[in-house]
Design a protein around this motif. Structure first.
Motif, PDB file in Angstrom:
ATOM      1  N   ASP A 140       0.826  -1.211   0.000  1.00  0.00           N
ATOM      2  CA  ASP A 140       0.000   0.000   0.000  1.00  0.00           C
ATOM      3  C   ASP A 140       0.859   1.260   0.000  1.00  0.00           C
ATOM      4  O   ASP A 140       0.579   2.218  -0.739  1.00  0.00           O
ATOM      5  CB  ASP A 140      -0.923  -0.003   1.222  1.00  0.00           C
ATOM      6  CG  ASP A 140      -2.001  -1.066   1.130  1.00  0.00           C
ATOM      7  OD1 ASP A 140      -2.250  -1.553   0.012  1.00  0.00           O
ATOM      8  OD2 ASP A 140      -2.579  -1.414   2.178  1.00  0.00           O
ATOM      9  N   SER A 141       1.894   1.269   0.809  1.00  0.00           N
ATOM     10  CA  SER A 141       2.769   2.448   0.875  1.00  0.00           C
ATOM     11  C   SER A 141       3.511   2.654  -0.439  1.00  0.00           C
ATOM     12  O   SER A 141       3.597   3.785  -0.953  1.00  0.00           O
ATOM     13  CB  SER A 141       3.759   2.301   2.026  1.00  0.00           C
ATOM     14  OG  SER A 141       3.091   2.154   3.263  1.00  0.00           O
ATOM     15  N   ALA A 142       4.051   1.565  -0.984  1.00  0.00           N
ATOM     16  CA  ALA A 142       4.777   1.684  -2.248  1.00  0.00           C
ATOM     17  C   ALA A 142       3.859   2.126  -3.382  1.00  0.00           C
ATOM     18  O   ALA A 142       4.235   2.954  -4.222  1.00  0.00           O
ATOM     19  CB  ALA A 142       5.439   0.344  -2.593  1.00  0.00           C
ATOM     20  N   SER A 143       2.638   1.605  -3.399  1.00  0.00           N
ATOM     21  CA  SER A 143       1.692   1.992  -4.450  1.00  0.00           C
ATOM     22  C   SER A 143       1.325   3.463  -4.340  1.00  0.00           C
ATOM     23  O   SER A 143       1.219   4.173  -5.358  1.00  0.00           O
ATOM     24  CB  SER A 143       0.441   1.127  -4.364  1.00  0.00           C
ATOM     25  OG  SER A 143       0.744  -0.236  -4.572  1.00  0.00           O
ATOM     26  N   SER A 144       1.128   3.944  -3.122  1.00  0.00           N
ATOM     27  CA  SER A 144       0.773   5.350  -2.934  1.00  0.00           C
ATOM     28  C   SER A 144       1.888   6.278  -3.405  1.00  0.00           C
ATOM     29  O   SER A 144       1.621   7.338  -3.975  1.00  0.00           O
ATOM     30  CB  SER A 144       0.463   5.616  -1.454  1.00  0.00           C
ATOM     31  OG  SER A 144      -0.613   4.811  -1.016  1.00  0.00           O
TER      32      SER A 144
END
Length: 326
Positions: A140-144
């Motif tokens: 989730d963090s990397a995608s954001s």
């Protein structure tokens, strides 16, 4: 006995009109005109701070979005002397302009389809992970972050990594005798933009499609199993029909995202001008394009029409998906 029964019921019967009158009076006081006016006045007073809070955002939308859009699109209907003309609109049919729209459609469609399929596969892989766990939080963090990583920095990252003299290119050529540019410098062409665009298209798909997957209720799978259905039956009869509107909506969002991108293509493709956003830049910095002034405005109108159609489709699909997520 009858007289006694009448005496016993008389007090209740006597109190009934008084109770009805009291209730009627209470209802009358509740809905009296003065009370309604007072409630409406309080609601208006509470709504004033909310409207004032929206003022900065409304100012931003009007000044930096609405006004430039109207000016840009409206300029396409006037010539250099300020006279109304349709020649700029007819200029959209010129081979160079039509080819730039085709290039933008090709690039947007390919990156949207590949990004949607790859992003959906990643979402399915992460579906069994624990919400809030290390793997889910990392994805989730990397995608954001990666969904917003574009423009000149992304172009520089690809040039430094797999450019004609990039780190990976030189390593493959010197150590393994593999020349990835044997047939030409493909990174600096419109097809070469597919790889950089996927860098932010796939994370955007993860962000938009993961909530739809999480919205699948476990009770649906249990009901399918109770009725004797297999897992394949569940996905064919329940899962795919429920997720299809969300998937198509995310696909349209990815198409719109790629269609409106500019900085990454400007840094990599340069003067090739094979997509419409770069043609608009060329029309703005040159005095005349195809003998027409303000042709950039007509191309902006064409892009605006495409974006409106795409976003209307996206809104319709999102509203259909919302019915399953309530």
């Amino acid at each position: 006995m009858g007289e006694r029964g009448r005496l016993m019921t008389t007090p209740a019967d006597a109190l009934a009109p008084a109770i009805d009158a009291s209730a009627a009076g209470s209802d009358t006081r509740r809905h009296s005109p003065s009370r309604v006016v007072a409630v409406s006045s309080r609601r208006r007073r509470r709504g004033v701070p909310a409207l004032l809070g929206l003022t900065p955002f409304a100012f931003y939308v009007v000044v930096f979005l609405a006004v430039p859009t109207v000016v840009a699109v409206g300029s396409g209907f006037f010539d250099g002397a300020g006279h109304l003309t349709w020649s700029n609109i007819s200029g959209l049919a010129e081979p160079a302009i039509a080819g730039s729209f085709f290039g933008a459609f090709f690039l947007s469609a390919v990156t949207a389809i590949v990004g949607a399929v790859a992003g959906a596969a990643l979402c399915f892989a992460m579906l069994r992970s624990r919400p809030g766990g290390v793997a889910r939080s990392l994805v989730d963090s990397a995608s954001s972050v990666l969904a917003q990583f574009g423009g000149v920095m992304l172009a520089f990252a690809f040039i430094a990594t797999i450019g004609a003299q990039g780190l990976v290119t030189v390593l493959l050529r010197n150590q393994f005798h593999i020349n990835i540019y044997e047939n030409g410098v493909w990174l600096y062409t419109v097809p070469g933009l597919i790889l950089p665009y996927l860098y932010f298209q796939i994370p955007l798909m993860v962000i938009t499609f993961m909530p739809a997957l999480e919205g699948l209720k476990p009770q649906w799978l249990e009901a399918n199993a109770t009725l004797g259905g297999s897992r394949a039956t569940y996905w064919w009869r329940v899962g795919i029909p429920v997720l299809l509107p969300s998937f198509l909506g995310s696909l349209l969002l990815l198409f719109a995202n790629a269609f409106s991108s500019y900085a990454t293509a400007a840094a990599l493709v340069g003067q090739a001008n094979n997509i419409v956003s770069l043609q608009i830049r060329q029309a703005l910095i040159s005095e005349t394009v195809l003998g027409r002034a303000n042709l950039a405005g007509s191309m902006s109108l064409g892009m605006l029409v495409v974006m409106i159609v795409v976003m209307l489709g996206y809104s319709a699909l999102v509203s259909r998906t919302a019915r399953w997520q309530r």
